[in-house]
Motif scaffolding. Structure first.
Motif, PDB file in Angstrom:
ATOM      1  N   SER A   1       0.805  -1.219   0.000  1.00  0.00           N
ATOM      2  CA  SER A   1       0.000   0.000   0.000  1.00  0.00           C
ATOM      3  C   SER A   1       0.841   1.273   0.000  1.00  0.00           C
ATOM      4  O   SER A   1       0.337   2.345  -0.219  1.00  0.00           O
ATOM      5  CB  SER A   1      -0.898   0.009   1.232  1.00  0.00           C
ATOM      6  N   LEU A   2       2.156   1.135   0.270  1.00  0.00           N
ATOM      7  CA  LEU A   2       2.985   2.335   0.435  1.00  0.00           C
ATOM      8  C   LEU A   2       3.286   3.033  -0.887  1.00  0.00           C
ATOM      9  O   LEU A   2       3.568   2.395  -1.900  1.00  0.00           O
ATOM     10  CB  LEU A   2       4.299   1.985   1.137  1.00  0.00           C
ATOM     11  N   ARG A   3       3.217   4.371  -0.854  1.00  0.00           N
ATOM     12  CA  ARG A   3       3.498   5.188  -2.040  1.00  0.00           C
ATOM     13  C   ARG A   3       4.247   6.438  -1.606  1.00  0.00           C
ATOM     14  O   ARG A   3       4.285   6.771  -0.424  1.00  0.00           O
ATOM     15  CB  ARG A   3       2.191   5.682  -2.694  1.00  0.00           C
ATOM     16  N   LYS A   4       4.752   7.160  -2.596  1.00  0.00           N
ATOM     17  CA  LYS A   4       5.272   8.504  -2.341  1.00  0.00           C
ATOM     18  C   LYS A   4       4.431   9.460  -3.155  1.00  0.00           C
ATOM     19  O   LYS A   4       4.112   9.170  -4.313  1.00  0.00           O
ATOM     20  CB  LYS A   4       6.735   8.602  -2.793  1.00  0.00           C
ATOM     21  N   LEU A   5       4.060  10.564  -2.550  1.00  0.00           N
ATOM     22  CA  LEU A   5       3.352  11.611  -3.301  1.00  0.00           C
ATOM     23  C   LEU A   5       4.341  12.756  -3.476  1.00  0.00           C
ATOM     24  O   LEU A   5       4.853  13.296  -2.491  1.00  0.00           O
ATOM     25  CB  LEU A   5       2.113  12.090  -2.534  1.00  0.00           C
ATOM     26  N   ARG A   6       4.617  13.060  -4.720  1.00  0.00           N
ATOM     27  CA  ARG A   6       5.601  14.100  -5.010  1.00  0.00           C
ATOM     28  C   ARG A   6       4.884  15.324  -5.565  1.00  0.00           C
ATOM     29  O   ARG A   6       4.032  15.179  -6.456  1.00  0.00           O
ATOM     30  CB  ARG A   6       6.537  13.539  -6.080  1.00  0.00           C
ATOM     31  N   ILE A   7       5.204  16.487  -5.036  1.00  0.00           N
ATOM     32  CA  ILE A   7       4.695  17.721  -5.659  1.00  0.00           C
ATOM     33  C   ILE A   7       5.781  18.136  -6.637  1.00  0.00           C
ATOM     34  O   ILE A   7       6.875  18.544  -6.246  1.00  0.00           O
ATOM     35  CB  ILE A   7       4.406  18.807  -4.606  1.00  0.00           C
ATOM     36  N   VAL A   8       5.511  17.937  -7.900  1.00  0.00           N
ATOM     37  CA  VAL A   8       6.547  18.136  -8.919  1.00  0.00           C
ATOM     38  C   VAL A   8       6.699  19.623  -9.211  1.00  0.00           C
ATOM     39  O   VAL A   8       7.794  20.169  -9.184  1.00  0.00           O
ATOM     40  CB  VAL A   8       6.201  17.361 -10.209  1.00  0.00           C
ATOM     41  N   TYR A   9       5.598  20.294  -9.510  1.00  0.00           N
ATOM     42  CA  TYR A   9       5.632  21.761  -9.629  1.00  0.00           C
ATOM     43  C   TYR A   9       4.264  22.317  -9.321  1.00  0.00           C
ATOM     44  O   TYR A   9       3.242  21.660  -9.518  1.00  0.00           O
ATOM     45  CB  TYR A   9       6.138  22.242 -11.000  1.00  0.00           C
ATOM     46  N   SER A  10       4.284  23.518  -8.810  1.00  0.00           N
ATOM     47  CA  SER A  10       3.047  24.197  -8.458  1.00  0.00           C
ATOM     48  C   SER A  10       3.381  25.664  -8.257  1.00  0.00           C
ATOM     49  O   SER A  10       4.449  25.979  -7.728  1.00  0.00           O
ATOM     50  CB  SER A  10       2.495  23.600  -7.157  1.00  0.00           C
ATOM     51  N   PRO A  11       2.493  26.555  -8.674  1.00  0.00           N
ATOM     52  CA  PRO A  11       2.801  27.972  -8.463  1.00  0.00           C
ATOM     53  C   PRO A  11       2.618  28.393  -7.009  1.00  0.00           C
ATOM     54  O   PRO A  11       3.001  29.480  -6.633  1.00  0.00           O
ATOM     55  CB  PRO A  11       1.789  28.678  -9.362  1.00  0.00           C
ATOM     56  N   ILE A  12       2.011  27.524  -6.196  1.00  0.00           N
ATOM     57  CA  ILE A  12       1.719  27.943  -4.825  1.00  0.00           C
ATOM     58  C   ILE A  12       2.303  27.038  -3.744  1.00  0.00           C
ATOM     59  O   ILE A  12       2.271  27.388  -2.577  1.00  0.00           O
ATOM     60  CB  ILE A  12       0.191  28.054  -4.604  1.00  0.00           C
ATOM     61  N   ALA A  13       2.817  25.878  -4.115  1.00  0.00           N
ATOM     62  CA  ALA A  13       3.387  24.989  -3.101  1.00  0.00           C
ATOM     63  C   ALA A  13       4.791  24.574  -3.532  1.00  0.00           C
ATOM     64  O   ALA A  13       5.018  24.294  -4.711  1.00  0.00           O
ATOM     65  CB  ALA A  13       2.512  23.744  -2.936  1.00  0.00           C
ATOM     66  N   PRO A  14       5.726  24.539  -2.584  1.00  0.00           N
ATOM     67  CA  PRO A  14       7.088  24.139  -2.969  1.00  0.00           C
ATOM     68  C   PRO A  14       7.170  22.654  -3.319  1.00  0.00           C
ATOM     69  O   PRO A  14       6.339  21.856  -2.860  1.00  0.00           O
ATOM     70  CB  PRO A  14       7.904  24.448  -1.712  1.00  0.00           C
ATOM     71  N   THR A  15       8.159  22.311  -4.107  1.00  0.00           N
ATOM     72  CA  THR A  15       8.398  20.913  -4.455  1.00  0.00           C
ATOM     73  C   THR A  15       8.672  20.125  -3.176  1.00  0.00           C
ATOM     74  O   THR A  15       9.438  20.574  -2.333  1.00  0.00           O
ATOM     75  CB  THR A  15       9.636  20.834  -5.372  1.00  0.00           C
ATOM     76  N   SER A  16       8.026  18.993  -3.027  1.00  0.00           N
ATOM     77  CA  SER A  16       8.278  18.186  -1.833  1.00  0.00           C
ATOM     78  C   SER A  16       7.841  16.749  -2.084  1.00  0.00           C
ATOM     79  O   SER A  16       7.273  16.435  -3.151  1.00  0.00           O
ATOM     80  CB  SER A  16       7.544  18.757  -0.622  1.00  0.00           C
ATOM     81  N   GLU A  17       8.058  15.920  -1.113  1.00  0.00           N
ATOM     82  CA  GLU A  17       7.706  14.500  -1.261  1.00  0.00           C
ATOM     83  C   GLU A  17       7.190  14.004   0.079  1.00  0.00           C
ATOM     84  O   GLU A  17       7.797  14.290   1.107  1.00  0.00           O
ATOM     85  CB  GLU A  17       8.972  13.759  -1.659  1.00  0.00           C
ATOM     86  N   ILE A  18       6.088  13.307   0.082  1.00  0.00           N
ATOM     87  CA  ILE A  18       5.588  12.768   1.344  1.00  0.00           C
ATOM     88  C   ILE A  18       5.274  11.281   1.210  1.00  0.00           C
ATOM     89  O   ILE A  18       4.901  10.809   0.141  1.00  0.00           O
ATOM     90  CB  ILE A  18       4.322  13.503   1.881  1.00  0.00           C
ATOM     91  N   ASP A  19       5.438  10.596   2.344  1.00  0.00           N
ATOM     92  CA  ASP A  19       5.141   9.167   2.367  1.00  0.00           C
ATOM     93  C   ASP A  19       3.664   8.978   2.627  1.00  0.00           C
ATOM     94  O   ASP A  19       3.126   9.520   3.587  1.00  0.00           O
ATOM     95  CB  ASP A  19       5.946   8.486   3.480  1.00  0.00           C
ATOM     96  N   ILE A  20       3.038   8.211   1.760  1.00  0.00           N
ATOM     97  CA  ILE A  20       1.606   7.972   1.922  1.00  0.00           C
ATOM     98  C   ILE A  20       1.306   6.469   1.769  1.00  0.00           C
ATOM     99  O   ILE A  20       2.184   5.682   1.374  1.00  0.00           O
ATOM    100  CB  ILE A  20       0.766   8.757   0.891  1.00  0.00           C
ATOM    101  N   ALA A  21       0.085   6.118   2.086  1.00  0.00           N
ATOM    102  CA  ALA A  21      -0.352   4.730   1.869  1.00  0.00           C
ATOM    103  C   ALA A  21      -1.773   4.761   1.340  1.00  0.00           C
ATOM    104  O   ALA A  21      -2.526   5.708   1.608  1.00  0.00           O
ATOM    105  CB  ALA A  21      -0.296   3.969   3.186  1.00  0.00           C
ATOM    106  N   ILE A  22      -2.132   3.753   0.572  1.00  0.00           N
ATOM    107  CA  ILE A  22      -3.529   3.614   0.140  1.00  0.00           C
ATOM    108  C   ILE A  22      -4.072   2.378   0.839  1.00  0.00           C
ATOM    109  O   ILE A  22      -3.622   1.255   0.572  1.00  0.00           O
ATOM    110  CB  ILE A  22      -3.655   3.449  -1.382  1.00  0.00           C
ATOM    111  N   THR A  23      -4.953   2.613   1.765  1.00  0.00           N
ATOM    112  CA  THR A  23      -5.509   1.502   2.529  1.00  0.00           C
ATOM    113  C   THR A  23      -7.030   1.511   2.368  1.00  0.00           C
ATOM    114  O   THR A  23      -7.571   2.342   1.628  1.00  0.00           O
ATOM    115  CB  THR A  23      -5.160   1.648   4.020  1.00  0.00           C
ATOM    116  N   LEU A  24      -7.675   0.645   3.101  1.00  0.00           N
ATOM    117  CA  LEU A  24      -9.128   0.580   3.078  1.00  0.00           C
ATOM    118  C   LEU A  24      -9.750   1.939   3.372  1.00  0.00           C
ATOM    119  O   LEU A  24     -10.773   2.324   2.820  1.00  0.00           O
ATOM    120  CB  LEU A  24      -9.565  -0.437   4.157  1.00  0.00           C
TER     121      LEU A  24
END
Ligand SMILES: Nc1ncnc2c1ncn2[C@@H]1O[C@H](COP(=O)(O)OP(=O)(O)OP(=O)(O)O)[C@@H](O)[C@H]1O
Length: 358
Positions: A325-348
């Motif tokens: 279920s583990l994933r990484k969510l990456r903010i690649v580009y955005s005019p309002i949020a800095p580039t970053s990466e967070i650990d996420i999971a997709i569960t029930l």
């Protein structure tokens, strides 16, 4: 004066000016290119009035620039505070947000979750508005929608969200577009009518690449002509699609979220391709770079990339064989949020952040 140009930009010119300009054969282009003193002398109109008129005309002709500004942007929650924080407040209205990722990375799951969070009351970060889910492949998974709604309502014990868990689909309009022709027709003609009638806060398109891939295939018989023609046709179609969606998002202050598929990125030595090549530079806007173990590239190329306001990437974690279920969510580009990466999971319970050491 070419009144046709003026009509097309909705510019009303007083009759007395119109008559003089027609008599002196002053066109809109003349107004924009000749010295104001020349026009003033020729038409016997005060210089100040001519300058004023030129200013108004320029204002009417120039496209309105819509620059996203974090202070003026409104958001709705993704259902997870950490993801909202990374996105500077959640999913931005009046933006096109793309979620790219390989098959099974969770794009549709994220989109379904957003169809629910947009319905949440404003007190908990929702918009209390409906969603439209346009799918190009399989339709909306209603069972999953019900499942996620149940867990979402439990997240806010102080608010009575029982209506959401009982009827999560009441405010989700689903449309299936199996081919490009129907997709274009629906987005250009039917969606604007639906948005006029219903208070839609979110438009989801899942996924954008499917119909373009199927429609514009490489032809073996005429490889060169066909591929070049296809690229140009596809570029036009993509720009039109984005422009239609952007206009709707702006007019109704709604969010647009689009799932996009990816293909494998072929790593090549930069000594060969050079630092200024698109291949090298695209690492900064594609979402995957060569430090990633299995680099990808979002479908539809540079034209589409230029039309996306915020790009997010969902990455399967290579070392997550035990925790699929583990994933990484990456903010690649955005005019309002800095580039970053967070650990996420997709569960029930849906898509949510997890601690790094999970
Ligand atoms: N009920 C569920 N419980 C837990 N995880 C789930 C559930 N349903 C889906 N998932 C997770 O979501 C993944 C599928 O995600 P999703 O269908 O959103 O992928 P996708 O990126 O849209 O893929 P595609 O491009 O093929 O449509 C599954 O692999 C699984 O990890």
């Amino acid at each position: 004066m070419d009144s046709w140009t003026l009509r097309s930009i909705d510019f009303v010119l007083a009759d007395e000016y119109m008559q003089v300009f027609e008599r002196e054969r002053i066109t809109t282009i003349d107004l924009l290119t000749l010295e104001p003193t020349v026009i003033s002398e020729r038409c016997q109109i005060k210089l100040e009035e001519v300058q004023n008129l030129i200013e108004q005309l320029k204002k009417a002709l120039l496209p309105q620039r819509i620059t996203p500004d974090a202070r003026e942007t409104h958001f709705f929650t993704t259902g997870d505070t950490e993801i909202d924080k990374a996105l500077h407040g959640g999913i931005a209205l009046d933006h096109i947000t793309e979620i790219s990722g390989e098959s099974g990375s969770g794009k549709s799951q994220f989109c379904i979750q957003l169809c629910l969070t947009v319905q949440l009351p404003k007190s908990v970060g929702g918009l209390d508005r409906a969603a439209v889910f346009i799918s190009t492949e399989s339709g909306l998974e209603t069972r999953r929608l019900f499942q996620l709604a149940k867990f979402l309502s439990l997240q806010y014990p102080n608010d009575d969200l029982s209506y959401l868990s009982r009827h999560p689909g009441d405010r989700v309009y689903t449309i299936l577009c199996p081919d490009l022709e129907s997709q274009e027709h629906i987005i250009e003609y039917q969606l604007p009518i639906l948005m006029q009638r219903v208070n839609i806060g979110l438009i989801v398109l899942d996924s954008v690449a499917a119909n373009y891939r199927a429609e514009l295939r490489y032809s073996r018989n005429h490889p060169n002509a066909s591929s070049l023609g296809n690229i140009a046709t596809r570029g036009n179609q993509l720009a039109k699609l984005a422009s239609n969606l952007r206009e709707l998002a702006h007019k109704h202050n709604a969010a647009v979220v689009i799932a996009n598929q990816v293909s494998d990125r072929v790593s090549r030595s930069y000594d060969q391709i050079g630092l200024f090549s698109l291949d090298y530079q695209s690492q900064w806007f594609n979402g995957w770079d060569d430090t990633d173990i299995d680099p990808k590239t979002p479908s539809l190329g540079l034209v589409w990339t230029n039309n996306v306001t915020t790009r997010l990437a969902l990455l399967k974690r290579p070392n997550s064989a035990t925790r699929k279920s583990l994933r990484k969510l990456r903010i690649v580009y955005s005019p309002i949020a800095p580039t970053s990466e967070i650990d996420i999971a997709i569960t029930l319970e849906g898509l949510h952040t997890v601690s790094e050491d999970t």
